[in-house]
Write an enzyme that holds these catalytic residues in place. Structure first.
Site, PDB file in Angstrom:
ATOM      1  N   GLY A  85       7.218  -2.849  -2.189  1.00  0.00           N
ATOM      2  CA  GLY A  85       6.518  -2.967  -0.916  1.00  0.00           C
ATOM      3  C   GLY A  85       6.970  -1.923   0.066  1.00  0.00           C
ATOM      4  N   HIS A 116       9.475  -6.451   8.639  1.00  0.00           N
ATOM      5  CA  HIS A 116       9.529  -5.078   9.179  1.00  0.00           C
ATOM      6  C   HIS A 116       8.617  -4.932  10.399  1.00  0.00           C
ATOM      7  CE1 HIS A 116      12.077  -2.946   6.338  1.00  0.00           C
ATOM      8  NE2 HIS A 116      11.413  -3.449   5.315  1.00  0.00           N
ATOM      9  N   GLN A 124       8.299   1.636   8.557  1.00  0.00           N
ATOM     10  CA  GLN A 124       9.309   2.364   7.783  1.00  0.00           C
ATOM     11  C   GLN A 124       9.029   3.859   7.738  1.00  0.00           C
ATOM     12  OE1 GLN A 124       9.169  -0.565   4.301  1.00  0.00           O
ATOM     13  NE2 GLN A 124      11.311   0.058   4.300  1.00  0.00           N
ATOM     14  N   HIS A 148       9.406 -10.315   3.217  1.00  0.00           N
ATOM     15  CA  HIS A 148      10.284  -9.181   3.519  1.00  0.00           C
ATOM     16  C   HIS A 148       9.512  -8.092   4.282  1.00  0.00           C
ATOM     17  CE1 HIS A 148      13.439  -6.082   2.365  1.00  0.00           C
ATOM     18  NE2 HIS A 148      12.421  -5.327   2.747  1.00  0.00           N
ATOM     19  N   GLU A 149       8.328  -7.728   3.782  1.00  0.00           N
ATOM     20  CA  GLU A 149       7.558  -6.650   4.432  1.00  0.00           C
ATOM     21  C   GLU A 149       7.079  -7.064   5.821  1.00  0.00           C
ATOM     22  OE1 GLU A 149       7.816  -3.773   3.307  1.00  0.00           O
ATOM     23  OE2 GLU A 149       8.621  -4.431   1.385  1.00  0.00           O
ATOM     24  N   CYS A 190      15.697  -2.721  -0.086  1.00  0.00           N
ATOM     25  CA  CYS A 190      14.774  -2.160   0.898  1.00  0.00           C
ATOM     26  C   CYS A 190      14.927  -0.641   0.924  1.00  0.00           C
ATOM     27  CB  CYS A 190      15.104  -2.744   2.270  1.00  0.00           C
ATOM     28  SG  CYS A 190      14.038  -2.172   3.585  1.00  0.00           S
ATOM     29  N   LEU A 191      13.814   0.071   0.990  1.00  0.00           N
ATOM     30  CA  LEU A 191      13.869   1.537   1.077  1.00  0.00           C
ATOM     31  C   LEU A 191      14.649   1.995   2.306  1.00  0.00           C
ATOM     32  CD1 LEU A 191      10.160   2.405   0.181  1.00  0.00           C
ATOM     33  CD2 LEU A 191      12.165   2.803  -1.261  1.00  0.00           C
TER      34      LEU A 191
END
Ligand code: NI
Length: 169
Positions: free
Chosen positions: A47, A143, A52, A139-140, A97-98
């Protein structure tokens, strides 16, 4: 299309609240393309959220269908102005996470959710989802509200783990 730089913790911009999407124009489609290209360029991320890549609009992409272990899923999803309207159950699971490339963490999330959103054209869509896909979406969505999994762990001493290499999922 182009691959964008990912904001990395502790970049303060990751704490920013993102705005509702109101225009489904060419610039928005370009954002979706950039977001997807950036997700795919990374190490197997399931994701990505627009903030981000420093675009503070409420849009995320989630696709857990390529995971090594099969999980129930809806395939590739673009979720615009997403909103979780129902939650059920709780489960603890490991997340990465990225924007937090050096760590993973154990996070408690709802086991199943009902989700309302718009698609890339602005049409209403709804999903019931569970397990890892529901976790990835939660999670996304965090953000979009300026939250990272690091903000969700019960204990930073015992629930965060250093990783040497960002493993492909
Ligand atoms: Ni993330």
């Amino acid at each position: 299309m182009s691959i964008q730089d990912i904001l990395v913790y502790p970049d303060e911009r990751l704490k920013q609240l993102s705005n509702e999407v109101t225009e489904f124009d060419g610039a928005f489609k370009q954002l979706l393309d950039n977001l997807e290209e950036t997700r795919l360029a990374g190490p197997g991320a399931v994701g990505i959220a627009a903030p981000q890549i420093a675009v503070f609009q409420r849009v995320v992409i989630v696709d857990v269908s390529k995971m090594r272990k099969p999980v129930p899923n809806h395939g590739y999803m673009i979720l615009v102005n997403p909103e979780i309207t129902e939650w059920d159950g709780y489960d603890i699971g490991r997340e990465g996470c990225l924007s937090v490339p050096d760590f993973t963490g154990n996070v408690i999330r709802a086991k199943s959710i009902h989700l309302k959103a718009l698609d890339r054209e602005g049409n209403d869509i709804e999903f019931d989802m569970e397990g890892f896909e529901a976790r990835a979406v939660q999670h996304e969505l965090d953000h979009l509200d300026g939250l990272l999994f690091l903000d969700r762990v019960v204990s930073r001493n015992t629930d965060i783990f250093k990783r040497k290499v960002y493993k492909k999922s």
